[in-house]
Design a protein around this motif. Structure first.
Motif, short mmCIF file in Angstrom:
data_model
loop_
_atom_site.label_atom_id
_atom_site.label_comp_id
_atom_site.label_asym_id
_atom_site.label_seq_id
_atom_site.Cartn_x
_atom_site.Cartn_y
_atom_site.Cartn_z
N LEU A 4 0.88 -1.25 -0.07
CA LEU A 4 0.01 -0.01 -0.08
C LEU A 4 0.86 1.20 0.21
CD1 LEU A 4 -2.76 -0.93 2.43
CD2 LEU A 4 -3.10 -0.51 0.01
N PHE A 18 2.84 2.20 -2.38
CA PHE A 18 3.11 2.30 -3.61
C PHE A 18 1.78 3.39 -3.98
CE2 PHE A 18 6.28 0.47 -6.22
CZ PHE A 18 6.92 -0.39 -5.26
N TYR A 49 4.58 4.23 -8.27
CA TYR A 49 4.18 3.52 -9.67
C TYR A 49 5.04 4.03 -10.73
CZ TYR A 49 0.80 0.22 -7.72
OH TYR A 49 -0.17 -0.64 -6.73
N PRO A 81 -0.44 -4.38 -6.55
CA PRO A 81 -1.59 -4.43 -7.44
C PRO A 81 -1.40 -3.66 -8.62
CG PRO A 81 -2.26 -3.66 -5.01
CD PRO A 81 -1.00 -3.83 -5.25
N ILE A 102 -8.41 -6.16 -2.44
CA ILE A 102 -7.97 -5.56 -3.83
C ILE A 102 -7.55 -6.48 -4.79
CG2 ILE A 102 -6.79 -3.81 -4.86
CD1 ILE A 102 -6.35 -2.45 -1.94
N PRO A 103 -8.12 -6.50 -6.14
CA PRO A 103 -7.46 -7.72 -7.06
C PRO A 103 -6.15 -7.16 -7.60
CG PRO A 103 -9.39 -6.45 -7.79
CD PRO A 103 -9.15 -5.94 -6.44
#
Lengths: 504, 328
Positions: free
Chosen positions: A138, A140, A145, A268, A323-324
């Motif tokens: 998290l 990130f 990113y 993710p 969260i996928p």
């Protein structure tokens, strides 16, 4: 913790879930090995079938498919230079040259063992440290990113290939393709020529099917026309399992690539492609004495360990936070919701048998994948290469077109496939590699979105990328990754001129 | 030789695609004139990827279809692309015989207003509405804000970042409505889905976000996200402590709605028959339990009621949407 895992094992080791898992692994292997079809399509098709099933059984089918499809893709990548799924793009780089050298069996063995190693590693991560890691992921935010995509793109410079310039050309074309479609921040449509199919950009999977499947068929057609007769490469597939010596040699690559795969998988949306390119790049740097792209075992091992390490670890954010991590794990949400289950930490409290059986399922699926994979590989390697190429290519074209169509039930995707088949053919004629294009196209969209988001957060100041430690470190790493190929070239040059001078 | 080969390859491609495509159409044409409806399987076009909220709910409907349809099935076909435009176009251009139904959602109104489309929401005859998923305003669990008003007061003096699942998405629009009612300005961070939104809020990278209750309900219940208010007329059964916007003095009722519709040229008796079929499915206890378990709030509106609702929504959007396009 241990009690719950034991609970998971007792659920999985019942006859029905076990059979479901075996069925899933088999289906995944086959679908993965068929060019054009991939895990997402199969999961989407099979999820409705799991409706009526007990969720423990239904989930096992899905877990098996997800695990094995990613590995199955390496079989055609090695035998035919056509990756069965996007995850085995990098496997073609060294896998196919090995087949040409008559080492198809050895290459398949390396792919199998590497996949199992990567897969087991990530299922252990999922078992023991998932919640902790999910919370780390998290950290990130958009700037991180962005820095991560830069790191991914920086590997273009070091990618195996004869010409740095051509790598960069392919990379820039990929970035250009990534611009097509709506701007992620303003929604303004760019380069879409009034065609609504292009609003979300060039669809990735049809493009990939074209670049590999159709391109290689076109090359074969050219070959047939020119030579009227194709010589068969018939490797003797004697031994598939790697020797002890080889395992010892590959172990360091497995560990580094597995780690990279796990880290990327947990974040993710970072994706499998980033993982395979990064770990291939790292493996190349660690083995400077070997010429990657000519059939180096480490090349296959790095990509295959990394992609299977992404599989289970992409379930970490799903099971720990709800969260996928990618599109395949998003399909698991759908499957769980239809069963009336909500993914996330509450799943472990409300339905522990399901949550833990999924986790254990990933572990056991990887154990099945080894022996089953060796069987299938051996069979395919012995027979696929014997089929006359003309017939095989017809089958592949049919599969590719079906796969491209099935993704969104649209003929537009088939056109994309054909166009990129031709582009890929032209690229090959000009000796421009495909892989930089694919990487930058995928990461380009992500890079742009996160750059624009970061600019909103920082009110337009670039300093945000250096103020946040994680993004600063990632950017410095990419600078290093990007610069080293240039520097080593510069350092090499004087030596060559010296040689010439001496000769004169 | 070369030419023959190329022709062969292309022929093979067309053939393989043709195979998958032609069968249902032919069947539909044959059945269009017969009196009994439906004589064959129905198809729902979902203009989004599998696994999302619309897809899941349509598949729940499909799973209960055989009981209501005399053992005939409903086939769910995903036609994603262009933010729903591709599938919605396919739905609008389908044969108006009642056999092809579109998963009719909020974006059928907004897409024609923001993109070039060959249809508008009036190209469809609504059949049934089965879900209204209200928007919730979400902040990180450790956020200092506890009510909508606190956040708004802060936003009047400071910059507040708000994450949405996309530019011109229903939730971006919800944000603009909130701006409209309170006079504040948000800095929008646009993503491509709820997953990234939740990650950004949990990680504390943004101040707040708007999404539907169904997308965030588990995380709110677990306490990993905090909600400040819900945009519905009454409190949600799953979160009885969460105040509505109305209770907090802001008259906003907004969210994602989901229903089913057929092309507007479909004969009235077919629309009526479909209305009855879907009412039967939606009214089924099994459907209600499945929706409740999945955390998706449900509601039922018949063809006429649904049409009136959609028309009203379209009127409201006509006022808000030009502001978004103006910002492009």
């Amino acid at each position: 913790m241990v009690e719950n895992l034991l609970l998971g094992f007792t659920v999985v080791f019942q006859p029905l879930p076990m059979m479901a898992l075996l069925f899933g692994v088999t289906v995944g292997l086959i679908v993965g090995a068929l060019p054009g079809l991939n895990d997402n399509i199969t999961l989407a098709v099979l999820i409705p079938i799991t409706f009526g099933m007990d969720p423990h059984v239904g989930m096992m089918i899905l877990v098996g498919i997800y695990c094995a499809a990613c590995y199955g893709g390496s079989i055609p990548a090695i035998l035919l230079k056509i990756p069965g799924t996007a995850s085995s793009i990098v496997t073609t780089l060294d896998g196919y040259p090995m087949t040409l050298k008559g080492e198809a069996g050895k290459a398949l063995g390396i792919a199998t063992t590497s996949s199992v190693f990567g897969g087991l590693m990530s299922s252990l991560v999922l078992m023991f440290i998932a919640p902790f890691l999910a919370h780390q992921a998290l950290k990130f935010g958009p700037p991180e990113y962005f820095a991560l995509t830069i790191l991914g793109i920086s590997t273009v410079a070091g990618m195996a290939g004869k010409s740095l310039l051509k790598n960069l050309i392919a990379g820039v074309i990929g970035l250009f393709i990534a611009m097509i479609g709506m701007s992620p921040q303003t929604g303004f449509p760019r380069f879409y020529f009034g065609n609504n199919y292009l609003l979300e950009g060039i669809p990735f999977v049809p493009m990939l099917i074209g670049l590999f499947g159709i391109t290689s068929i076109l090359e074969l057609a050219e070959h047939i026309v020119k030579e009227k007769d194709i010589k068969h490469i018939l490797p003797k597939v004697t031994r598939i399992l790697p020797t002890k010596k080889m395992i010892k040699r590959l172990l360091p690559t497995w560990i580094t690539s597995g780690t990279i795969g796990n880290v990327i998988g947990i974040i993710p949306g970072a994706g499998m492609l980033m993982a395979i390119y990064l770990s291939y790049d790292v493996a190349q740097r660690r083995n400077k004495d070997k010429e990657f792209g000519t059939g180096v075992p480490e090349g296959i091992a790095s990509a295959e360990a990394a992609n299977n390490a992404v599989v289970a670890s992409s379930m970490v954010p799903l099971l720990s936070l709800g969260i996928p991590g990618n599109s395949a794990s998003a399909l698991f949400i759908g499957a769980l919701m239809i069963q009336g289950l909500r993914p996330g930490p509450s799943l472990f409290v409300d339905h522990p048998t399901i949550a833990y059986s999924i986790i254990v399922g990933f572990f056991v699926a990887n154990l099945f994948m080894g022996p089953l994979g060796i069987l299938v590989s051996k069979f395919l390697a012995t027979y696929i290469l014997r089929i006359p190429r003309q017939i095989l290519s017809g089958v592949i074209v049919a599969l590719c077109a079906t796969g491209a169509f099935a993704i969104s039930n649209s003929i537009f995707n088939v056109w994309i496939m054909i166009i990129f088949g031709i582009i890929g053919f032209v690229f090959n004629k000009l000796n421009i590699p495909h892989s930089p294009l694919i990487l930058t196209m995928v990461l380009g969209t992500m890079m742009e979105r996160n750059y624009l988001q970061s600019m909103v957060l920082s009110k337009g100041s670039w300093s945000i990328f250096m103020q946040r430690p994680l993004s600063a470190v990632l950017l410095l790493m990419s600078l290093f990754f990007f610069a080293t190929p240039f520097i080593s070239k510069l350092l090499k040059k004087p030596i060559i001129t010296d040689d010439i001078d001496l000769n004169n | 030789m070369k030419k023959i080969l190329v022709v062969l390859l292309i022929g093979l491609m067309v053939f393989s695609v043709g195979c998958t495509n032609s069968a249902p159409e032919e069947v539909a044409e044959q059945e269009a004139d017969t009196a009994v409806f439906p004589e064959n399987d129905l198809k729902i076009i979902v203009p989004f990827d599998p696994g999302g909220g619309v897809d899941v709910t349509c598949r729940i409907i499909a799973s209960l279809a055989p009981d209501a349809l005399d053992d005939k099935s409903i086939i769910v076909e995903n036609v994603p692309g262009g933010g729903g435009v591709i599938g919605q176009t396919a739905g609008a251009q389908a044969d108006p015989d009642g056999y092809t139904v579109l998963a009719y959602t909020s974006s059928v109104i907004s897409n024609p207003m923001t993109k070039e489309t060959v249809y508008t929401h009036e190209s469809f005859a609504p059949v049934a509405m089965y879900c209204f998923d209200p928007d919730v305003l979400i902040v990180p669990a450790d956020s200092p804000f506890n009510t909508v008003q606190e956040l708004i007061d802060y936003a009047k003096e400071n910059e507040v970042t708000l994450t949405t699942p996309g530019n011109a998405s229903a939730h971006h629009i919800a944000g603009m409505i909130l701006e409209d009612k309170t006079g504040v300005k948000f800095s929008y961070i646009h993503n491509d889905g709820a997953a990234m939104q939740i990650a950004q809020i949990m990680g504390g990278h943004v101040d707040c976000g708007l999404m539907t209750l169904g997308e965030a309900v588990s995380q709110i219940q677990e306490g990993s996200l905090k909600s400040l208010g819900i945009m519905s007329d009454e409190r949600a059964a799953d979160l009885p402590d969460l105040q509505t916007f109305q209770e907090q003095g802001l008259d906003i009722m907004y969210g994602a709605w989901r229903g089913l519709a057929v092309p507007v040229d479909t004969p009235d008796d077919r629309v009526e028959a479909l209305g009855e079929i879907f009412e039967k499915i939606i009214d089924n206890d099994q459907f209600k339990t499945k929706m409740a378990e999945a955390g998706i709030p449900m509601i039922y509106r018949g063809p006429e009621e649904f049409k009136a609702y959609v028309d009203q929504q379209a009127e409201n959007l006509k006022i808000i949407l030009p502001k978004i396009t103006a910002n492009q």
